[in-house]
Design a protein around this motif. Structure first.
Motif, PDB file in Angstrom:
ATOM      1  N   HIS A   1      32.091  36.421  44.714  1.00 33.06           N
ATOM      2  CA  HIS A   1      31.622  37.452  43.779  1.00 33.06           C
ATOM      3  C   HIS A   1      31.802  37.096  42.304  1.00 33.06           C
ATOM      4  CE1 HIS A   1      35.845  38.482  43.483  1.00 33.06           C
ATOM      5  NE2 HIS A   1      35.571  39.385  42.569  1.00 33.06           N
ATOM      6  N   ASP A   2      32.829  36.348  41.984  1.00 30.38           N
ATOM      7  CA  ASP A   2      33.086  36.043  40.572  1.00 30.38           C
ATOM      8  C   ASP A   2      32.677  34.629  40.192  1.00 30.38           C
ATOM      9  OD1 ASP A   2      33.893  38.354  39.368  1.00 30.38           O
ATOM     10  OD2 ASP A   2      36.040  38.038  39.665  1.00 30.38           O
TER      11      ASP A   2
ATOM     12  N   LYS B   1      31.926  33.563  36.720  1.00 30.52           N
ATOM     13  CA  LYS B   1      32.979  33.348  35.715  1.00 30.52           C
ATOM     14  C   LYS B   1      33.139  31.871  35.352  1.00 30.52           C
ATOM     15  CE  LYS B   1      35.843  37.422  36.166  1.00 30.52           C
ATOM     16  NZ  LYS B   1      37.098  37.985  36.676  1.00 30.52           N
TER      17      LYS B   1
ATOM     18  N   HIS C   1      29.313  37.801  33.500  1.00 30.32           N
ATOM     19  CA  HIS C   1      29.623  37.027  34.709  1.00 30.32           C
ATOM     20  C   HIS C   1      28.935  37.611  35.953  1.00 30.32           C
ATOM     21  CE1 HIS C   1      32.797  40.021  35.629  1.00 30.32           C
ATOM     22  NE2 HIS C   1      32.683  39.603  36.873  1.00 30.32           N
TER      23      HIS C   1
ATOM     24  N   HIS D   1      29.786  44.736  41.981  1.00 32.07           N
ATOM     25  CA  HIS D   1      31.218  45.075  42.054  1.00 32.07           C
ATOM     26  C   HIS D   1      31.773  45.709  40.781  1.00 32.07           C
ATOM     27  CE1 HIS D   1      31.523  40.910  40.464  1.00 32.07           C
ATOM     28  NE2 HIS D   1      32.689  41.274  39.959  1.00 32.07           N
ATOM     29  N   HIS D   2      30.995  45.715  39.702  1.00 33.73           N
ATOM     30  CA  HIS D   2      31.443  46.411  38.486  1.00 33.73           C
ATOM     31  C   HIS D   2      30.611  47.650  38.181  1.00 33.73           C
ATOM     32  CE1 HIS D   2      34.591  43.673  37.297  1.00 33.73           C
ATOM     33  NE2 HIS D   2      33.795  42.639  37.441  1.00 33.73           N
TER      34      HIS D   2
HETATM   35 FE   LIG Z   1      34.038  40.522  38.439  1.00 35.97          FE
END
Ligand SMILES: [Fe+2]
Length: 391
Positions: free
Chosen positions: A193-194, A197, A222, A247-248
């Motif tokens: 998911h990240d 980044k 990101h 997810h955010h």
């Molecule tokens: Fe995140």
């Protein structure tokens, strides 16, 4: 000792013995040298080199290969056990396999992030074996991996956050009764998911304290970057993509990147939002100590209906328990204990006693199943920091 590796496995610190291409075809003055920067790796990739010979006596070996060899024996047992039918085992029985699954996921994510930084795609065939081991462990007893997720190094936040985020999401999905395929897909989404980044500047990613408005705008990018990177992964499920892309987002529409509201966010996106905040707030970072899980569960309830779907918050609390695995608790006999297993009775978990607070001394570790006796009860959840206990 010489070893042939793929160019995508190159790392700073490896000693190149042979670039496996003609001297005229690469931009370096010599054929043998130690890799000192990412720029050198990028130049080698740009030169079209596919395979490389390294000398592991003069430089670093491939990390994963080394660990695999070290753990070879244990892995055999675990692989065999992974093929067994999932059935309930105790946390202590599951701890060995869980440790390996956790370490392998960490190695995978470190590798994958390094590759993504250099513009490589994520191949599902690389993720699947990692996720299969994690889900097998979670199906046997989720509390082993959940307990391990509480113990993390502060300096590897993004990598280890992705692993524990994935463990929490898979346990959440399991406790909701979702099928194994979905459990695996939420796990894959959790690990990846990240990935966006990798494009966030380090000074923003690791900045101690609050980000400025301008920095926050860059940080928020990101999510879109994760989506763009993962769109190139063939065969990635919609479930996994929803987790990365949503997810955010917040239940009331105040999240990012799209400001989706309520049902506009998929169930998996809504689950991911809860888990992301829970994991971020309970984690120790280099500049602050994480909150205790019980404290964070209260915050999740407070933010129910605004940040999060209230129904899913309740289900998440059921999944991790009031006393999540790995928590420190004070018992009515004035002993401190770590919560080991909550699967029999969430309110009366199995604990491991190790400190007598009256005598202020450590005692031999002893397992007690609070559900099997009436004398000892949990008085409170305690902080490892307050008691100055390293866990
Ligand atoms: Fe995140």
């Amino acid at each position: 000792m010489l070893k042939k590796i793929k160019v995508t496995q190159l790392r700073i610190g490896m000693y190149i013995n042979d670039l496996q291409c003609g001297w005229m075809n690469h931009p370096f003055a010599v054929n043998r040298f130690k890799i000192k920067s990412d720029t050198e790796i990028r130049k080698i990739i740009a030169a079209g080199v596919k395979e490389i010979e390294i000398d592991i006596k003069k430089g670093l070996d491939i990390f994963i290969e080394k660990r695999k060899a070290e753990n070879g024996q244990l892995r055999k047992v675990i692989d065999q056990r992974s093929q067994d039918k999932p059935g309930k085992v105790s946390v202590l029985q599951e701890l060995g396999p869980a440790k390996i699954a956790f370490a392998e996921a960490g190695e995978f994510i470190t590798d994958m992030m390094a590759n993504a930084k250099m513009g490589q795609h994520v191949e599902l065939e690389q993720v699947n074996p990692v996720i299969n081991k994690m889900s097998a462990s979670i199906l046997r007893n989720p509390n082993a991996l959940l307990g391990l997720s509480r113990i993390r190094a502060m300096d590897k936040y993004t990598f280890e956050h992705s692993v524990s985020f994935s463990v929490l999401l898979m346990s959440f999905a399991k406790s909701m009764g979702l099928p194994i395929e979905t459990i695996n897909n939420v796990g894959i989404g959790g690990l990846l998911h990240d990935i966006g980044k990798t494009l966030t500047p380090d000074e923003i990613l690791n900045k101690p304290g609050k980000l400025t408005d301008q920095e926050f705008v860059i940080m928020k990018k990101h999510v879109v970057d994760s989506r763009l990177i993962l769109e190139k992964t063939k065969g990635l499920s919609q479930v996994s993509m929803d987790i990365a892309a949503q997810h955010h987002e917040k239940f009331d529409g105040n999240g990012y990147p799209l400001g989706l509201k309520g049902d506009q966010i998929s169930t998996y996106g809504q689950m991911a939002a809860i888990v992301d905040v829970y994991d971020a707030l309970t984690a120790d970072r280099c500049y602050h100590v994480g909150k205790e899980p019980s404290e964070v569960l209260k915050l999740l309830l407070k933010w129910s209906g605004t940040h999060f779907n209230p129904d899913l918050v309740r289900k998440f609390i059921q999944a991790v328990g009031i006393y999540p695995a790995g928590s420190l608790v004070l018992l009515s006999n004035q002993h401190l204990a770590t919560v080991i297993d909550i699967s029999d009775n969430m309110l009366k978990p199995q604990v491991e006693v190790f400190v007598n607070t009256k005598k202020r001394c450590y005692v031999p570790r002893k397992l007690i199943n609070l559900a099997e006796q009436d004398e000892i009860k949990i008085l409170s959840i305690e902080s490892y920091v307050k008691w100055n206990i390293k866990h």
